[in-house]
Design a protein around this motif. Structure first.
Motif, PDB file in Angstrom:
ATOM      1  N   ARG A  60       0.837  -1.208   0.000  1.00 23.16           N
ATOM      2  CA  ARG A  60       0.000   0.000   0.000  1.00 23.16           C
ATOM      3  C   ARG A  60       0.870   1.256   0.000  1.00 23.16           C
ATOM      4  O   ARG A  60       0.544   2.246  -0.642  1.00 23.16           O
ATOM      5  CB  ARG A  60      -0.969   0.014   1.168  1.00 23.16           C
ATOM      6  CG  ARG A  60      -0.304   0.071   2.517  1.00 23.16           C
ATOM      7  CD  ARG A  60      -1.280   0.143   3.685  1.00 23.16           C
ATOM      8  NE  ARG A  60      -0.594  -0.100   4.929  1.00 23.16           N
ATOM      9  CZ  ARG A  60       0.265   0.736   5.503  1.00 23.16           C
ATOM     10  NH1 ARG A  60       0.518   1.894   4.944  1.00 23.16           N
ATOM     11  NH2 ARG A  60       0.859   0.434   6.631  1.00 23.16           N
ATOM     12  N   GLN A  64       1.835   4.127  -3.267  1.00 25.84           N
ATOM     13  CA  GLN A  64       1.731   5.571  -3.124  1.00 25.84           C
ATOM     14  C   GLN A  64       3.023   6.295  -3.483  1.00 25.84           C
ATOM     15  O   GLN A  64       2.990   7.393  -4.039  1.00 25.84           O
ATOM     16  CB  GLN A  64       1.327   5.935  -1.693  1.00 25.84           C
ATOM     17  CG  GLN A  64      -0.089   5.497  -1.357  1.00 25.84           C
ATOM     18  CD  GLN A  64      -0.420   5.762   0.102  1.00 25.84           C
ATOM     19  OE1 GLN A  64       0.379   5.512   0.992  1.00 25.84           O
ATOM     20  NE2 GLN A  64      -1.614   6.271   0.334  1.00 25.84           N
ATOM     21  N   MET A  85       0.636  11.722   4.060  1.00 26.83           N
ATOM     22  CA  MET A  85       1.619  10.965   3.300  1.00 26.83           C
ATOM     23  C   MET A  85       3.029  11.268   3.795  1.00 26.83           C
ATOM     24  O   MET A  85       3.851  10.367   3.945  1.00 26.83           O
ATOM     25  CB  MET A  85       1.499  11.307   1.810  1.00 26.83           C
ATOM     26  CG  MET A  85       2.505  10.586   0.952  1.00 26.83           C
ATOM     27  SD  MET A  85       2.292   8.821   1.045  1.00 26.83           S
ATOM     28  CE  MET A  85       2.515   8.390  -0.628  1.00 26.83           C
TER      29      MET A  85
END
Length: 136
Positions: A60, A64, A85
């Motif tokens: 995951r 990103q 993030m």
């Protein structure tokens, strides 16, 4: 090249390449008959994904950050960068640093243990990272 060749060139398996595709990490081209096709760029990306997974990053997170690290630094796209993030990446960096420190300590402890064993058994040998010479 087809999936089998790509897997062989990158030290992976066709099953793993399909997994990367399923997770959205890799998008191979398709030939007219529907076969997956991999070019040199895809091979580099496969190696990069494999290395990130081996370093312990979850898929995951790789999904990103892969667009940012797959491009030269001068053309990184920051449009999707959020404070969350940044925090996630900083936490992952700290986790990796901790893991590296732990691995380094364990490697050094094993090297010391092996050196002591060799000395005890009269088999003192040159070990990587050490400068002692074996006695004659």
């Amino acid at each position: 090249m087809h999936i089998g060749e790509a897997a062989q060139h990158t030290g992976t398996t066709p099953r793993l390449l399909r997994y990367y595709e399923q997770k959205g990490l890799l998008v191979p081209g398709r030939s007219e008959n529907g076969y997956r096709e991999y070019d040199e760029n895809a091979l580099g990306r496969i190696v990069q994904i494999r290395d990130l997974l081996q370093a312990g990053l979850p898929t995951r997170l790789i999904q990103q950050i892969l667009p940012c690290i797959s491009t030269p630094h001068s053309s990184i796209r920051f449009s999707g960068l959020t404070p969350e993030m940044v925090a996630l990446l900083e936490a992952e960096q700290a986790r990796l640093t901790t893991r590296i420190d732990c691995l380094t300590r364990n490697r050094d402890a094993i090297a010391d243990y092996l050196a002591a064993l060799r000395e005890t058994n009269g088999q003192q040998e040159h070990t990587p990272g050490r400068t002692e010479e074996a006695s004659v």
